[in-house]
Enzyme design. Structure first.
Site, PDB file in Angstrom:
ATOM      1  N   LYS A  62     -14.563   1.401 -13.093  1.00 18.56           N
ATOM      2  CA  LYS A  62     -14.754  -0.023 -12.858  1.00 18.56           C
ATOM      3  C   LYS A  62     -15.298  -0.731 -14.101  1.00 18.56           C
ATOM      4  CE  LYS A  62     -13.146  -0.675  -8.759  1.00 18.56           C
ATOM      5  NZ  LYS A  62     -11.971  -1.563  -8.549  1.00 18.56           N
ATOM      6  N   TYR A 118     -16.020   6.672 -10.291  1.00 21.51           N
ATOM      7  CA  TYR A 118     -15.696   5.361  -9.729  1.00 21.51           C
ATOM      8  C   TYR A 118     -16.328   4.260 -10.570  1.00 21.51           C
ATOM      9  CZ  TYR A 118     -15.659   1.557  -6.232  1.00 21.51           C
ATOM     10  OH  TYR A 118     -15.488   0.369  -5.575  1.00 21.51           O
ATOM     11  N   ASP A 157       0.864  -1.178   0.000  1.00 23.13           N
ATOM     12  CA  ASP A 157       0.000   0.000   0.000  1.00 23.13           C
ATOM     13  C   ASP A 157       0.899   1.225   0.000  1.00 23.13           C
ATOM     14  OD1 ASP A 157      -2.277   1.754   0.361  1.00 23.13           O
ATOM     15  OD2 ASP A 157      -3.334   0.055   1.246  1.00 23.13           O
TER      16      ASP A 157
END
Length: 377
Positions: free
Chosen positions: A203, A199, A90
Site C-alpha cells: 500500500k 499488505y 471481480d
C-alpha cells in the site's frame, strides 16, 4: 516453489510485455475526446450530477467489486451515476456475482491480466477506475508471493492503464501502511511509515507510485487511508480489524466472542456507510483543492473492551474473552488514532457514525438474521 526474487523477475517481465499497448487500441481513445471535456462539470461538484444527462456522467470500472467495500460502493455509485455507467468486476462468477449482475453490468476480471483489463477500459469507454482488488493484512502474511502479485502487479496494471487512457484512478490505502516507528496517537497524513506487513508495504508502494505518476504524468490519482471498516452485509475478509465485525455476529448468535486481539488494543475504525460516502465525495473534489494525493480518514477509535461494553448496553448477558494470536503483533504496529484533519480541512470530510450509533445500526441490521429482537435500537 520458486524463490520470491525469481517470481518477481518473472512477473516484471510479464508486466513489461503488457504495458506496450497496440497503436490500434490506443487510437480508440480518440473517439472520446469531446466526451472527456464534459467531465470538468463533474469535478466542480456532486451537485451537478442529479441534473446531468446520462451520457455526460462518468463511466466507472470497479475492480474487486464483490469484497467488503465493492458491493456497497457499486450500489452507491450506480444510484449517483446510473446503473449502466458503473461496471463491477471481480474474479468471482456464478451465484457470487448474482446481485451485481441484477443491478447493472458485471464482468469477470483478473487484475493480473493486463490485456483483458485494457479491453474492458476501451470497450466500455471507462473514465474512472476504482481499484479495490487486494489481499488483506492477515491473508497476505500467509502467502507473500501471491500478495506481491495481486497487490503490486495488479496495481501496476491499473496504474499504467490510467496513465495511457487518462483515467481518474482511486486506490484505497490503510492503517496498515504505517509501522511501529510511526507516531501512533495520533498518526498524521505525512510521517514516517515503514510498515511490517506485506499488505502495508504494497500500500505504501501504491501511494508513492500514484503520487509519482501524478507529478510525472499528471495522472489524477487519489487515495484514502482507511481504518478498520465495519459492515453488516459482508463477511469478514481476513483483516486484523475484522473482530469488530465478527463480534456482532457472535453477540447475537452465541452471546460470547473470543477476540484475537487484547482487550486494550486501540485501533481507528469507521462504519461502512461513512467509508463509502468518503470515496464518493473524494472522487468529485476539484483537483486544485487537494493538497495531498493520499489522506487519512476515520470516524472513531476504540478497543475490544470498549465495543464489548457498548454492546452490553443492548445485550447485557454478552461476554467476551481474549486469545491474542499473530494478528496482535500486526495491530500493535498500527496507528491507534488517525489524524484526519487534512481531509476535514481540504475537502470537508465529516463522519456520521460514532461508536454508539455504530453498535445500534449493526445490531438492528443483524438481529433479524439470528431471529432476535432488541428493543430501543
Amino acid at each position: 516453489m520458486r524463490p520470491v526474487l525469481a517470481v518477481l523477475r518473472s512477473e516484471i517481465r510479464s508486466v513489461g510485455r503488457g504495458l506496450a499497448a497496440p497503436s490500434s487500441v490506443l487510437s480508440k481513445r480518440n473517439w472520446w475526446g469531446p466526451r472527456d471535456l464534459s467531465f470538468s462539470a463533474i469535478n466542480r461538484g456532486q451537485q451537478n450530477q442529479d441534473s446531468a444527462p446520462e451520457t455526460s456522467k462518468p463511466r466507472i470500472l470497479i475492480t474487486g467489486s464483490l469484497g467488503q467495500l465493492g458491493k456497497g460502493l457499486g450500489r452507491l455509485l450506480r444510484q449517483q451515476y446510473g446503473k449502466d455507467n458503473v461496471i463491477m468486476s471481480d474474479i468471482l462468477s456464478g451465484s457470487n456475482a448474482k446481485e451485481a449482475r441484477q443491478t447493472g453490468p458485471y464482468i469477470y476480471t483478473d487484475v493480473l491480466d493486463f490485456k483483458n483489463l485494457q479491453e474492458i477500459v476501451v470497450n466500455h469507454r471507462v473514465d474512472w477506475l476504482v481499484h479495490l482488488s487486494a489481499l488483506l493484512s492477515a491473508v497476505g502474511e500467509t502467502n507473500v508471493p501471491l500478495a506481491i502479485r495481486v497487490n503490486i502487479e495488479g496495481f501496476h496494471n491499473v496504474l499504467e492503464l490510467a496513465k495511457q487512457y487518462r483515467l481518474k484512478l482511486f486506490v484505497p490505502s490503510t492503517i496498515g501502511a504505517f509501522g511501529p516507528s510511526a507516531p501512533r496517537n495520533p498518526t498524521p497524513d505525512v510521517t514516517i511509515q515503514r510498515p511490517r506487513t506485506i499488505y502495508g508495504v504494497t500500500k505504501v508502494h501504491a501511494e508513492l507510485m500514484g503520487e509519482y505518476y501524478n507529478h510525472k504524468f499528471g495522472l489524477d490519482f487519489r487515495s484514502l487511508r482507511f481504518p478498520g471498516v465495519i459492515s453488516a452485509d459482508t463477511n469478514p475478509g481476513g483483516g486484523t480489524t475484522d473482530y469488530a465485525c465478527q463480534i456482532f455476529h457472535d453477540a447475537l448468535q452465541s452471546g460470547h466472542h473470543t477476540c484475537f486481539l487484547g482487550a486494550d488494543t486501540r485501533l481507528p475504525m469507521m462504519y461502512v456507510d461513512d467509508c463509502l460516502r468518503s470515496i464518493a465525495e473524494y472522487l468529485v473534489v476539484p483537483d486544485d483543492r487537494l493538497k495531498l494525493r493520499t489522506y487519512n480518514v476515520q470516524a472513531m477509535s476504540f478497543t475490544p473492551a470498549e465495543i464489548a461494553e457498548e454492546i452490553r448496553k443492548h445485550i447485557p448477558e454478552f461476554q467476551i474473552s481474549y486469545r491474542p494470536d499473530s494478528r496482535q503483533q500486526i495491530a500493535d504496529s498500527w496507528p491507534m488514532v488517525f489524524d484526519d484533519s487534512g481531509a476535514r480541512a481540504d475537502w470537508g470530510w465529516r463522519h456520521n457514525y460514532d461508536l454508539s450509533k455504530l453498535v445500534r445500526v449493526m445490531l438492528k441490521f443483524l438481529a433479524p438474521k439470528y431471529g432476535k429482537t432488541i428493543p430501543n435500537l
